[in-house]
Design a protein around this motif. Structure first.
Motif, PDB file in Angstrom:
ATOM      1  N   TYR A  84      11.244 -20.835 -19.965  1.00  7.40           N
ATOM      2  CA  TYR A  84      10.798 -22.152 -19.748  1.00  7.40           C
ATOM      3  C   TYR A  84       9.993 -22.434 -21.150  1.00  7.40           C
ATOM      4  N   LYS A  85       9.722 -21.790 -21.967  1.00  3.70           N
ATOM      5  CA  LYS A  85       9.625 -21.869 -23.371  1.00  3.70           C
ATOM      6  C   LYS A  85      10.754 -22.357 -24.181  1.00  3.70           C
ATOM      7  N   LEU A  86      11.802 -21.661 -23.683  1.00  4.34           N
ATOM      8  CA  LEU A  86      12.782 -22.830 -24.042  1.00  4.34           C
ATOM      9  C   LEU A  86      13.360 -22.422 -25.570  1.00  4.34           C
ATOM     10  N   LYS A  87      12.872 -21.058 -26.124  1.00  5.69           N
ATOM     11  CA  LYS A  87      13.048 -20.778 -27.217  1.00  5.69           C
ATOM     12  C   LYS A  87      14.703 -20.597 -27.428  1.00  5.69           C
ATOM     13  N   LYS A  88      14.563 -21.046 -29.167  1.00  8.28           N
ATOM     14  CA  LYS A  88      16.215 -21.540 -29.794  1.00  8.28           C
ATOM     15  C   LYS A  88      16.820 -20.349 -29.429  1.00  8.28           C
ATOM     16  N   GLU A  89      16.132 -18.838 -29.829  1.00  9.52           N
ATOM     17  CA  GLU A  89      17.177 -17.780 -29.956  1.00  9.52           C
ATOM     18  C   GLU A  89      17.224 -17.241 -28.224  1.00  9.52           C
ATOM     19  N   PHE A  90      16.724 -18.189 -26.740  1.00  6.95           N
ATOM     20  CA  PHE A  90      16.566 -17.558 -25.573  1.00  6.95           C
ATOM     21  C   PHE A  90      18.011 -18.395 -25.236  1.00  6.95           C
ATOM     22  N   LYS A  91      18.224 -19.291 -25.696  1.00 12.62           N
ATOM     23  CA  LYS A  91      19.033 -20.688 -24.762  1.00 12.62           C
ATOM     24  C   LYS A  91      20.737 -20.267 -25.630  1.00 12.62           C
ATOM     25  N   LYS A  92      20.323 -18.895 -26.639  1.00 14.85           N
ATOM     26  CA  LYS A  92      21.342 -18.893 -28.059  1.00 14.85           C
ATOM     27  C   LYS A  92      21.975 -17.437 -26.832  1.00 14.85           C
ATOM     28  N   GLN A  93      21.490 -16.822 -25.476  1.00 12.93           N
ATOM     29  CA  GLN A  93      21.644 -15.399 -25.264  1.00 12.93           C
ATOM     30  C   GLN A  93      21.769 -15.426 -23.823  1.00 12.93           C
ATOM     31  N   ILE A  94      21.841 -16.876 -23.506  1.00 17.33           N
ATOM     32  CA  ILE A  94      22.091 -17.442 -21.661  1.00 17.33           C
ATOM     33  C   ILE A  94      23.476 -18.229 -21.991  1.00 17.33           C
ATOM     34  N   GLY A  95      24.070 -18.729 -20.546  1.00 14.50           N
ATOM     35  CA  GLY A  95      25.357 -19.407 -20.171  1.00 14.50           C
ATOM     36  C   GLY A  95      24.862 -19.891 -18.849  1.00 14.50           C
ATOM     37  N   LEU A  96      25.370 -21.036 -18.837  1.00 18.90           N
ATOM     38  CA  LEU A  96      24.940 -21.385 -16.774  1.00 18.90           C
ATOM     39  C   LEU A  96      25.846 -22.294 -16.795  1.00 18.90           C
ATOM     40  N   PHE A  97      26.662 -22.135 -15.682  1.00 17.53           N
ATOM     41  CA  PHE A  97      27.693 -22.863 -14.697  1.00 17.53           C
ATOM     42  C   PHE A  97      26.664 -23.081 -13.509  1.00 17.53           C
ATOM     43  N   GLN A  98      26.858 -24.291 -13.428  1.00 16.55           N
ATOM     44  CA  GLN A  98      26.661 -24.896 -11.849  1.00 16.55           C
ATOM     45  C   GLN A  98      27.549 -25.918 -11.577  1.00 16.55           C
ATOM     46  N   GLY A  99      28.270 -25.046 -10.287  1.00 12.36           N
ATOM     47  CA  GLY A  99      29.779 -25.296  -8.804  1.00 12.36           C
ATOM     48  C   GLY A  99      28.966 -27.067  -8.966  1.00 12.36           C
ATOM     49  N   GLY A 100      30.282 -27.661  -8.926  1.00 15.87           N
ATOM     50  CA  GLY A 100      30.268 -29.365  -8.699  1.00 15.87           C
ATOM     51  C   GLY A 100      29.453 -30.158 -10.145  1.00 15.87           C
ATOM     52  N   LYS A 101      28.949 -29.469 -10.476  1.00 16.08           N
ATOM     53  CA  LYS A 101      27.747 -29.688 -11.881  1.00 16.08           C
ATOM     54  C   LYS A 101      29.005 -30.017 -12.992  1.00 16.08           C
ATOM     55  N   GLY A 102      29.670 -31.577 -14.054  1.00 14.90           N
ATOM     56  CA  GLY A 102      30.331 -31.937 -14.783  1.00 14.90           C
ATOM     57  C   GLY A 102      29.257 -31.381 -16.322  1.00 14.90           C
ATOM     58  N   LYS A 159      38.034 -23.892 -13.880  1.00 19.10           N
ATOM     59  CA  LYS A 159      38.399 -23.059 -15.015  1.00 19.10           C
ATOM     60  C   LYS A 159      37.430 -23.310 -16.365  1.00 19.10           C
ATOM     61  N   MET A 160      37.218 -24.988 -16.694  1.00 23.28           N
ATOM     62  CA  MET A 160      37.366 -25.367 -17.729  1.00 23.28           C
ATOM     63  C   MET A 160      36.320 -25.298 -18.213  1.00 23.28           C
ATOM     64  N   GLU A 161      35.067 -25.645 -17.220  1.00 30.44           N
ATOM     65  CA  GLU A 161      34.016 -25.611 -16.975  1.00 30.44           C
ATOM     66  C   GLU A 161      33.282 -24.037 -17.358  1.00 30.44           C
ATOM     67  N   LEU A 162      33.461 -23.359 -16.387  1.00 32.19           N
ATOM     68  CA  LEU A 162      33.047 -22.263 -16.896  1.00 32.19           C
ATOM     69  C   LEU A 162      33.658 -21.710 -18.221  1.00 32.19           C
ATOM     70  N   MET A 163      34.544 -21.508 -18.347  1.00 31.73           N
ATOM     71  CA  MET A 163      34.723 -21.313 -20.425  1.00 31.73           C
ATOM     72  C   MET A 163      33.714 -21.972 -20.887  1.00 31.73           C
ATOM     73  N   PHE A 164      33.468 -22.716 -20.815  1.00 26.25           N
ATOM     74  CA  PHE A 164      33.102 -23.645 -21.812  1.00 26.25           C
ATOM     75  C   PHE A 164      31.493 -23.021 -21.892  1.00 26.25           C
ATOM     76  N   SER A 165      31.092 -22.427 -20.051  1.00 26.36           N
ATOM     77  CA  SER A 165      29.293 -22.033 -20.236  1.00 26.36           C
ATOM     78  C   SER A 165      29.779 -20.315 -21.113  1.00 26.36           C
ATOM     79  N   PHE A 166      30.578 -19.438 -20.983  1.00 22.27           N
ATOM     80  CA  PHE A 166      30.308 -18.517 -21.712  1.00 22.27           C
ATOM     81  C   PHE A 166      31.184 -18.315 -22.973  1.00 22.27           C
ATOM     82  N   LEU A 167      32.075 -19.638 -24.046  1.00 22.31           N
ATOM     83  CA  LEU A 167      32.695 -19.159 -25.126  1.00 22.31           C
ATOM     84  C   LEU A 167      32.016 -18.404 -25.936  1.00 22.31           C
ATOM     85  N   HIS A 168      30.458 -18.816 -26.164  1.00 22.66           N
ATOM     86  CA  HIS A 168      29.800 -18.462 -27.160  1.00 22.66           C
ATOM     87  C   HIS A 168      29.194 -16.790 -26.892  1.00 22.66           C
ATOM     88  N   LEU A 169      29.453 -16.191 -25.873  1.00 24.27           N
ATOM     89  CA  LEU A 169      29.849 -15.034 -25.234  1.00 24.27           C
ATOM     90  C   LEU A 169      28.474 -13.862 -25.116  1.00 24.27           C
TER      91      LEU A 169
END
Length: 317
Positions: A84-102, A159-169
């Motif tokens: 919840y401190k949402l540091k930049k280094e943390f946000k770069k290392q995670i991805g989030l996909f929520q079904g139904g939310k574009g 499929k597109m939303e899923l790709m966007f969630s972790f194209l940054h690996l």
């Protein structure tokens, strides 16, 4: 920083404050506990599935792990960071996909929306094109990349939303109801894609889903939540083997024989039919005894469905 330890929770609680009156000046509130004392450790070697009924706390747990919500109390660390401190280094290392939310833009070609990822996360054009080609092949995506999202089916948009969630690996990806509303073929393709990315890129997935196959097909470890508590945390296959039963339906010549078999093997009666439940390891022996001792007209053998197993665990607990 805890490199290998992906997730660590200790006595985690999350309460929501809800208004219980309509008074403007002196409203009444009550606290509703969504997560109650959850503790567990999970590393990145295996995907993690989170299963439970509506209101079990699955989505709240995902929001806590991604930093969308802070906990009411307790400790939480993901990849060594406090989410919840949402540091930049943390946000770069995670991805989030929520079904139904574009997340992608509705009116422009999907490939232009996807390319936003490389500007946000700072990787090269060549890396973007290589990943796009790799992901598109795995998901069987073709010309629809050049179409705006508004012209796509639900499965194509997913499929597109899923790709966007972790194209940054990222190292860790959270999927909340990833196959919700999709047809059976698209669901199967998405599960295969998740397994492909885990094996090919080493991405660890945390999957929250009502669909049992999302968990059993993709996650070697799982958590079962009920009313904010953990009922089970551990190996998915061990859980299925522990609760796996075979169902034997037997037709015999008389109700008296059915009663005798039911009494001896602890079965359920339905006229001259007996229904037995046996652990998978005992099934062969039980069938051998039945055929050698009784005149069996016919019998059917059925293995309990994995969804039935999870449902039974939730009911019993």
């Amino acid at each position: 920083m805890e490199i290998d330890q992906a997730i660590k929770l200790q006595s985690l609680y999350k309460n929501y404050r809800v208004k219980t009156s309509v008074s403007l000046f002196k409203p009444n509130f009550k606290d509703i506990a969504a997560i109650r004392g959850v503790s567990f450790i999970h590393d990145m070697k295996q995907n993690l599935g989170i299963f439970g009924k509506n209101g079990a706390g699955k989505t709240t747990l995902i929001k806590l792990l991604t930093g969308i919500l802070p906990p009411t109390s307790g400790e939480i660390k993901v990849l060594g960071f406090i989410p919840y401190k949402l540091k930049k280094e943390f946000k770069k290392q995670i991805g989030l996909f929520q079904g139904g939310k574009g997340q992608l833009i509705w009116d422009i070609p999907a490939i232009q929306s996807l390319e936003l990822s490389r500007y946000i996360y700072g990787y090269s054009k060549d890396e973007f094109l290589q990943r796009l080609a790799d992901f598109s092949k795995a998901l069987d995506i073709g010309d629809e990349l050049n179409q705006p999202l508004r012209n796509m089916s639900l499965g194509q948009r997913c499929k597109m939303e899923l790709m966007f969630s972790f194209l940054h690996l990222p190292r860790l990806v959270f999927l909340d109801e990833p196959t919700s509303g999709l047809d059976i073929i698209t669901r199967s393709n998405l599960r295969s894609f998740i397994n492909y990315c885990h094996q090919q890129y080493g991405i660890c997935f945390v999957i929250s889903s009502h669909n049992v196959k999302d968990i059993t097909d993709c996650c070697k470890s799982c958590i079962i939540l009920d009313k904010g508590h953990i009922l089970y945390q551990g190996d998915t296959n061990y859980l299925l083997e522990k609760y796996q039963y075979d169902i034997i339906s037997i037709n015999v010549d008389s109700e008296d024989m059915a009663k005798e078999i039911s009494s001896k093997f602890d079965g359920k009666l339905n006229g001259s039919q007996v229904i037995l439940e046996t652990s998978s390891s005992d099934t062969d022996e039980v069938i051998t005894q039945l055929l050698s001792q009784y005149n069996i007209g016919a019998f059917k053998l059925k293995r309990k469905d994995t969804e039935d197993i999870f449902t039974e665990i939730l009911k019993n607990e």
